[in-house]
Motif scaffolding. Structure first.
Motif, PDB file in Angstrom:
ATOM      1  N   MET A  28     -79.682 -10.443  33.174  1.00  0.00           N
ATOM      2  CA  MET A  28     -79.848  -9.240  34.001  1.00  0.00           C
ATOM      3  C   MET A  28     -78.508  -8.706  34.472  1.00  0.00           C
ATOM      4  SD  MET A  28     -83.311  -9.899  36.111  1.00  0.00           S
ATOM      5  CE  MET A  28     -83.084 -11.597  36.321  1.00  0.00           C
ATOM      6  N   ARG A  29     -77.622  -9.629  34.804  1.00  0.00           N
ATOM      7  CA  ARG A  29     -76.290  -9.201  35.239  1.00  0.00           C
ATOM      8  C   ARG A  29     -75.573  -8.465  34.108  1.00  0.00           C
ATOM      9  NH1 ARG A  29     -71.440 -12.500  38.318  1.00  0.00           N
ATOM     10  NH2 ARG A  29     -70.143 -10.657  38.493  1.00  0.00           N
TER      11      ARG A  29
ATOM     12  N   ARG B   2     -84.164  -8.006  43.031  1.00  0.00           N
ATOM     13  CA  ARG B   2     -82.942  -8.100  43.861  1.00  0.00           C
ATOM     14  C   ARG B   2     -81.690  -8.312  43.009  1.00  0.00           C
ATOM     15  NH1 ARG B   2     -83.291 -12.353  48.068  1.00  0.00           N
ATOM     16  NH2 ARG B   2     -81.283 -11.478  48.624  1.00  0.00           N
ATOM     17  N   ILE B   3     -81.857  -9.068  41.923  1.00  0.00           N
ATOM     18  CA  ILE B   3     -80.703  -9.319  41.044  1.00  0.00           C
ATOM     19  C   ILE B   3     -80.282  -8.016  40.346  1.00  0.00           C
ATOM     20  CG2 ILE B   3     -79.966 -10.530  38.934  1.00  0.00           C
ATOM     21  CD1 ILE B   3     -81.685 -12.938  39.933  1.00  0.00           C
ATOM     22  N   ILE B   4     -81.274  -7.267  39.845  1.00  0.00           N
ATOM     23  CA  ILE B   4     -80.944  -5.989  39.181  1.00  0.00           C
ATOM     24  C   ILE B   4     -80.270  -5.063  40.198  1.00  0.00           C
ATOM     25  CG2 ILE B   4     -81.869  -3.943  38.007  1.00  0.00           C
ATOM     26  CD1 ILE B   4     -84.295  -5.792  37.180  1.00  0.00           C
ATOM     27  N   GLU B   5     -80.858  -5.021  41.398  1.00  0.00           N
ATOM     28  CA  GLU B   5     -80.327  -4.157  42.461  1.00  0.00           C
ATOM     29  C   GLU B   5     -78.866  -4.503  42.754  1.00  0.00           C
ATOM     30  OE1 GLU B   5     -82.794  -4.685  45.873  1.00  0.00           O
ATOM     31  OE2 GLU B   5     -82.638  -2.575  46.452  1.00  0.00           O
ATOM     32  N   ARG B   6     -78.597  -5.827  42.868  1.00  0.00           N
ATOM     33  CA  ARG B   6     -77.242  -6.248  43.212  1.00  0.00           C
ATOM     34  C   ARG B   6     -76.225  -5.816  42.152  1.00  0.00           C
ATOM     35  NH1 ARG B   6     -75.236 -12.346  44.345  1.00  0.00           N
ATOM     36  NH2 ARG B   6     -76.410 -12.000  46.263  1.00  0.00           N
TER      37      ARG B   6
ATOM     38  N   ALA C 207     -77.100  -4.926  33.576  1.00  0.00           N
ATOM     39  CA  ALA C 207     -76.693  -3.957  34.601  1.00  0.00           C
ATOM     40  C   ALA C 207     -75.213  -3.600  34.445  1.00  0.00           C
ATOM     41  CB  ALA C 207     -76.971  -4.533  35.991  1.00  0.00           C
ATOM     42  N   GLU C 208     -74.394  -4.614  34.217  1.00  0.00           N
ATOM     43  CA  GLU C 208     -72.951  -4.339  34.149  1.00  0.00           C
ATOM     44  C   GLU C 208     -72.581  -3.539  32.899  1.00  0.00           C
ATOM     45  OE1 GLU C 208     -71.355  -7.805  37.133  1.00  0.00           O
ATOM     46  OE2 GLU C 208     -70.990  -8.091  35.004  1.00  0.00           O
ATOM     47  N   ASN C 209     -73.337  -3.767  31.821  1.00  0.00           N
ATOM     48  CA  ASN C 209     -73.067  -2.985  30.613  1.00  0.00           C
ATOM     49  C   ASN C 209     -73.454  -1.526  30.778  1.00  0.00           C
ATOM     50  OD1 ASN C 209     -72.042  -4.154  27.913  1.00  0.00           O
ATOM     51  ND2 ASN C 209     -72.980  -5.853  29.019  1.00  0.00           N
ATOM     52  N   ILE C 210     -74.524  -1.264  31.512  1.00  0.00           N
ATOM     53  CA  ILE C 210     -74.881   0.136  31.778  1.00  0.00           C
ATOM     54  C   ILE C 210     -73.753   0.796  32.572  1.00  0.00           C
ATOM     55  CG2 ILE C 210     -76.429   1.619  33.137  1.00  0.00           C
ATOM     56  CD1 ILE C 210     -78.727   0.049  32.073  1.00  0.00           C
ATOM     57  N   LYS C 211     -73.264   0.103  33.593  1.00  0.00           N
ATOM     58  CA  LYS C 211     -72.190   0.685  34.424  1.00  0.00           C
ATOM     59  C   LYS C 211     -70.915   0.892  33.584  1.00  0.00           C
ATOM     60  CE  LYS C 211     -72.317  -2.325  37.834  1.00  0.00           C
ATOM     61  NZ  LYS C 211     -72.050  -2.943  39.153  1.00  0.00           N
TER      62      LYS C 211
ATOM     63  N   GLU D 292     -78.770  -3.644  22.396  1.00  0.00           N
ATOM     64  CA  GLU D 292     -78.122  -4.142  21.176  1.00  0.00           C
ATOM     65  C   GLU D 292     -77.001  -5.142  21.494  1.00  0.00           C
ATOM     66  OE1 GLU D 292     -77.939  -4.122  17.719  1.00  0.00           O
ATOM     67  OE2 GLU D 292     -80.028  -3.739  18.272  1.00  0.00           O
ATOM     68  N   THR D 293     -76.248  -4.816  22.572  1.00  0.00           N
ATOM     69  CA  THR D 293     -75.047  -5.600  22.898  1.00  0.00           C
ATOM     70  C   THR D 293     -75.372  -6.886  23.634  1.00  0.00           C
ATOM     71  OG1 THR D 293     -74.068  -3.443  23.345  1.00  0.00           O
ATOM     72  CG2 THR D 293     -72.730  -5.353  23.936  1.00  0.00           C
ATOM     73  N   VAL D 294     -76.303  -6.792  24.579  1.00  0.00           N
ATOM     74  CA  VAL D 294     -76.584  -7.920  25.472  1.00  0.00           C
ATOM     75  C   VAL D 294     -77.772  -8.686  24.913  1.00  0.00           C
ATOM     76  CG1 VAL D 294     -77.318  -8.484  27.815  1.00  0.00           C
ATOM     77  CG2 VAL D 294     -75.764  -6.578  27.446  1.00  0.00           C
ATOM     78  N   LYS D 295     -77.521  -9.884  24.453  1.00  0.00           N
ATOM     79  CA  LYS D 295     -78.602 -10.619  23.781  1.00  0.00           C
ATOM     80  C   LYS D 295     -79.134 -11.763  24.637  1.00  0.00           C
ATOM     81  CE  LYS D 295     -78.935  -8.382  19.931  1.00  0.00           C
ATOM     82  NZ  LYS D 295     -80.018  -7.402  19.906  1.00  0.00           N
ATOM     83  N   PRO D 296     -80.478 -11.860  24.755  1.00  0.00           N
ATOM     84  CA  PRO D 296     -81.054 -12.995  25.490  1.00  0.00           C
ATOM     85  C   PRO D 296     -80.705 -14.315  24.819  1.00  0.00           C
ATOM     86  CG  PRO D 296     -82.725 -11.338  24.963  1.00  0.00           C
ATOM     87  CD  PRO D 296     -81.493 -10.956  24.216  1.00  0.00           C
ATOM     88  N   HIS D 297     -80.602 -15.387  25.610  1.00  0.00           N
ATOM     89  CA  HIS D 297     -80.318 -16.712  25.043  1.00  0.00           C
ATOM     90  C   HIS D 297     -81.479 -17.107  24.125  1.00  0.00           C
ATOM     91  CE1 HIS D 297     -79.505 -20.981  24.708  1.00  0.00           C
ATOM     92  NE2 HIS D 297     -78.298 -20.723  25.169  1.00  0.00           N
TER      93      HIS D 297
END
Ligand SMILES: Nc1ncnc2c1ncn2[C@@H]1O[C@H](COP(=O)(O)OP(=O)(O)OP(=O)(O)O)[C@@H](O)[C@H]1O
Ligand SMILES: [Mg+2]
Length: 316
Positions: free
Chosen positions: A227-228, A196-200, A231-235, A259-264
């Protein structure tokens, strides 16, 4: 919107003020949703509780790893109560010289009391402010213990809502910990919540159900914040990439995002970040993305390894 000030000290000296209309509803696991609903029901039953000499509980601790939605949930809760939230940052309270942190706490509560309407107090990174009292007579110990005692006295005198966020919960001074009548743990989201989070955050683009499920599995141990960002980086790439002349095929876009979005670093590395574009979820990811599920081809899509997986046309 209104300006909130309390006496000579402004509330905004202690952190950000988040207004109800800016809140968004978090996607919560069932346990958290139930705990929240139980608390709201109790708050709304204040008059009935008074008839039996009780008051609704007003102080809660939100525990959870970074990016699991502690601030978002507090803001949502304050909004449901129609209250502005003051997000108190520890660095606005903590001061170098003796007695200054305790003074800042006093001024904070004075400003909250003097505000023209009730304020929902939210202490971020509370562990750093309210760590266990120290033994010994060092200046640092005396100062810290004075801060904790001031915090305790102000909590006891304050009748409003207080939520404090901690990353672990341990390390809090036990007397402070006891002041919090409700404990809510924000665990990492489960499979259903991840989908649901990915979908949103992919909206207005939609993903076929099989692709959503594959992505969710590849993102086990991902926080909602990660996840946010994914998704937002793809958009963002879909919009900016063609203008900037970037290679815009699926694997190139997803690998740039990984590469850009790194997990904590404190959370485990989700599979997508260790396997990269070779992950099964990437071959399942439709490209180009569509805003209408019916726009995806109905035929069976080949995926890595020669396996054939049907794309769900309806996506539900
Ligand atoms: N349950 C959720 N549903 C939807 N979005 C969420 C959820 N939890 C977090 N987010 C999004 O993830 C981002 C980070 O959330 P938030 O700041 O509330 O986390 P946090 O637990 O307070 O993090 P930190 O420990 O770093 O303070 C926000 O942009 C928020 O919109
Ligand atoms: Mg936060």
């Amino acid at each position: 919107m209104f300006a909130i000030s309390g006496g000579s000290t402004k509330l905004s000296d202690f952190g950000e003020i988040l207004h109800p209309e800016q809140a968004s509803e978090p996607i919560l696991a069932k346990a958290v949703r139930s705990a929240l609903l139980e608390w709201l029901t109790e708050i709304w039953a204040a008059e009935d509780l008074l008839a039996v000499d009780l008051k609704p509980r007003k102080r809660a601790l939100f525990h959870g790893a970074p990016g699991t939605g502690k601030t978002t949930l507090a803001h949502h809760l304050a909004a449901r109560l129609g209250l502005p939230l003051l997000l108190v940052r520890p660095e606005r309270i903590q001061a170098q010289y003796m007695g200054a942190s305790a003074q800042a706490i006093g001024r904070l509560f004075d400003a909250v009391r003097a505000a023209p309407e009730p304020i929902f107090l939210f202490f971020d990174e509370f562990d750093s402010l309210a760590a266990t009292r120290l033994t010994g007579a060092s200046t640092a110990a005396l100062d810290h213990n004075h801060t904790i005692n001031t915090l305790l006295a102000n909590f006891d005198a304050f009748d409003g809502f207080v939520v404090a966020a901690t990353n672990m919960g341990s390390g809090l001074d036990p007397a402070i910990w006891r002041r919090f009548e409700i404990q809510i743990e924000l665990a990492l989201p489960g499979d259903h919540e991840r989908q649901r989070i990915i979908e949103r955050y992919m909206a207005p683009f939609v993903l076929p159900k099989a692709s959503l499920a594959a992505l969710s599995r590849a993102m086990e141990t991902a926080s909602p914040a990660l996840m946010r960002s994914f998704a937002e980086n793809i958009k963002r790439q879909i919009v900016v990439g063609p203008k900037a002349g970037w290679v815009m095929n699926r694997d190139a876009v997803i690998s740039r995002v990984i590469e850009t979005v790194k997990p904590h670093p404190d959370l485990g590395l989700p599979r997508l970040w260790s396997v990269g574009v070779a992950d099964h979820a990437v071959s399942q990811f439709p490209w180009p993305l569509e805003k209408d599920i019916a726009a995806y081809p109905a035929e069976r899509a080949p995926v890595a390894g020669g396996e054939i997986v049907p794309l769900n046309r309806r996506g539900s």
